[in-house]
Design a protein around this motif. Sequence first.
Motif, short mmCIF file in Angstrom:
data_model
loop_
_atom_site.label_atom_id
_atom_site.label_comp_id
_atom_site.label_asym_id
_atom_site.label_seq_id
_atom_site.Cartn_x
_atom_site.Cartn_y
_atom_site.Cartn_z
N ASN A 117 0.84 -1.19 -0.03
CA ASN A 117 -0.11 0.09 0.02
C ASN A 117 0.92 1.25 0.00
O ASN A 117 2.01 1.08 0.20
CB ASN A 117 -0.87 -0.09 1.29
N CYS A 145 -5.90 -5.42 -4.76
CA CYS A 145 -6.33 -5.27 -3.32
C CYS A 145 -7.21 -6.17 -2.96
O CYS A 145 -8.07 -6.72 -3.70
CB CYS A 145 -6.87 -3.64 -3.49
N ASP A 146 -7.15 -6.57 -1.53
CA ASP A 146 -8.09 -7.66 -1.02
C ASP A 146 -9.22 -7.00 -0.33
O ASP A 146 -10.12 -7.85 -0.04
CB ASP A 146 -7.24 -8.52 -0.18
N ASN A 200 -8.47 2.43 -6.41
CA ASN A 200 -8.59 1.66 -5.05
C ASN A 200 -8.92 2.31 -3.73
O ASN A 200 -8.72 3.66 -3.82
CB ASN A 200 -6.80 1.53 -5.17
N HIS A 201 -9.43 1.40 -3.11
CA HIS A 201 -10.14 1.82 -1.67
C HIS A 201 -11.17 3.13 -1.94
O HIS A 201 -11.18 4.03 -1.20
CB HIS A 201 -9.14 2.38 -0.72
MN LIG Z 1 -6.26 -2.73 0.16
#
Ligand SMILES: [Mn+2]
Length: 441
Positions: free
Chosen positions: A147, A169-170, A199-200
């Motif tokens: 990250n 990303c999980d 992402n996020h």
């Molecule tokens: Mn992530």
Amino acid sequence: MKKFNITIAGGGSTFTPGIILMLLDHLEDFPIGTIKLYDNDKERQQTIADACEILLNERAPGVKLQASTDPKTAFENVDFVMAHIRVGKYAMREQDEKIPLKHGVVGQETCGPGGLSYGMRSITGVLEIVDYMEKYSPQAWMLNYSNPAAIVAEATRKLRPNSRILNICDMPIGIEELMATNIGLKSRKEMVVKYYGLNHFGWWTDIRDKSGKDLMPSIIQHVEKFGYSTDTGSDMEQEASWNDTFKKARDVQALDKHTLPNTYLKYYFFPDYVVEHSNKDYTRANEVMAGREKFVFGECQNIIDKGTAEGTELTIDEHASYIVDLARAIAFNTKERMLMIVENKGAISNFEPTAMVEIPCLVGSEGQEPLSVGEIPRFQKSLMEQQVGVEKLTVEAYEEQSYQKLWQALTLSRTVPSASVAKNILDDLIEANKDYWPELK
Ligand SMILES: [Mn+2]
Ligand SMILES: NC(=O)c1ccc[n+]([C@@H]2O[C@H](COP(=O)([O-])OP(=O)(O)OC[C@H]3O[C@@H](n4cnc5c(N)ncnc54)[C@H](O)[C@@H]3O)[C@@H](O)[C@H]2O)c1
Ligand SMILES: O=P(O)(O)OC[C@H]1O[C@H](O[C@H]2[C@H](O)[C@@H](O)[C@@H](O)O[C@@H]2CO)[C@H](O)[C@@H](O)[C@@H]1O
């Protein structure tokens, strides 16, 4: 079947034992010859390596383990580099969280000023690992989940455009598992999803079972009442801070009733609530140091002291099986559909072509093939444009060593109320990061 050699970069990570156990669980469909651990903190990595060696000798004696801080030893003759480094470790995560909070702003490791701060540190570390891989195993693929993935992905797009690096990303996977549980499915793999965002910072727009039945109405019905919370008490849910995040998804979802949100959007939609509910003296970094880090290193030390892993409480990181799915997709050209962080290039037709977006892709031996998303609505598009600006300005600030651009990036973040607050945070972050960031002019 060919046996694959793997380097785990960030060998001293709290996630390394769970990932090794998960790799062992998949030896039949993803055979492994050697696992190499690489870290720039020899002592930290050694504890993990010594414990994992005992564990491997007992459970999979055919798999070799090697730990090194020497790049040549660690990166030569490998097929995959799985990268999960944390430049500055938890000590710096604590600073990333506490400095913004001191100024009344969200203190989070990947969102807002904390994410920018972490990004400015991670770029150097991740680029170094890409370069080692290319020097010693030029045919290898890097699977990156270090990250902040959004900033790391933008940096590798711009600064290593031809590298074989896949960013993943999980968090969507974790949320999909909760969704599946909440509507009575056994696994997220029973669902076919459409999702877009950064992402996020994204939204599910369509979720169906394999027969095509629309599952969105029942998932939305649950989220409107409980957020993503379940009553199953999964590991993550036992932690109060994650619990709050899953519950808060109910309010986040209310902003767009037809989609399902990534939990991280709470930092952008409800920053005042987040700050009010944060303890500026004890943040998530403190929780993780007292929890996961203490547990993993304690268990590893127990294994070393006893000379056996029998009875260890270290468990497979089941959840991390997406990493094996990704490696298998490349190794065996499975064309698995996965959410990846990729250059947009028209997949979202009304969005910046060079933005790094998180969207469904088919993954095979040539890498990832993004699927078309089409047009996105004004609300999401506007939010994403602002956030992409933050991420791109951060990478430009890194490249050009520009104070001005990093100040602009912080000012543009939805989590920061004004340019003067942005400047005060930036000056504190520069001081805290003097051993890690490029010098800003
Ligand atoms: Mn992530
Ligand atoms: N993408 C995702 O969905 C996802 C999920 C979970 C964790 N993560 C990320 O995985 C990483 C590891 O998390 P953790 O909590 O286990 O952290 P950790 O601090 O326990 O482990 C990170 C390791 O990286 C090492 N390291 C730091 N800089 C390095 C460098 N330049 N070269 C080599 N090694 C270096 C550290 O010494 C440490 O041992 C973080 O980046 C975290 O954000 C990502
Ligand atoms: O605060 P942390 O260090 O516990 O977690 C931060 C990370 O959160 C996400 O990963 C989760 C994942 O979603 C969950 O299912 C489980 O595996 O735990 C992970 C980490 O605890 C997020 O996707 C990561 O990017 C963050 O690093």
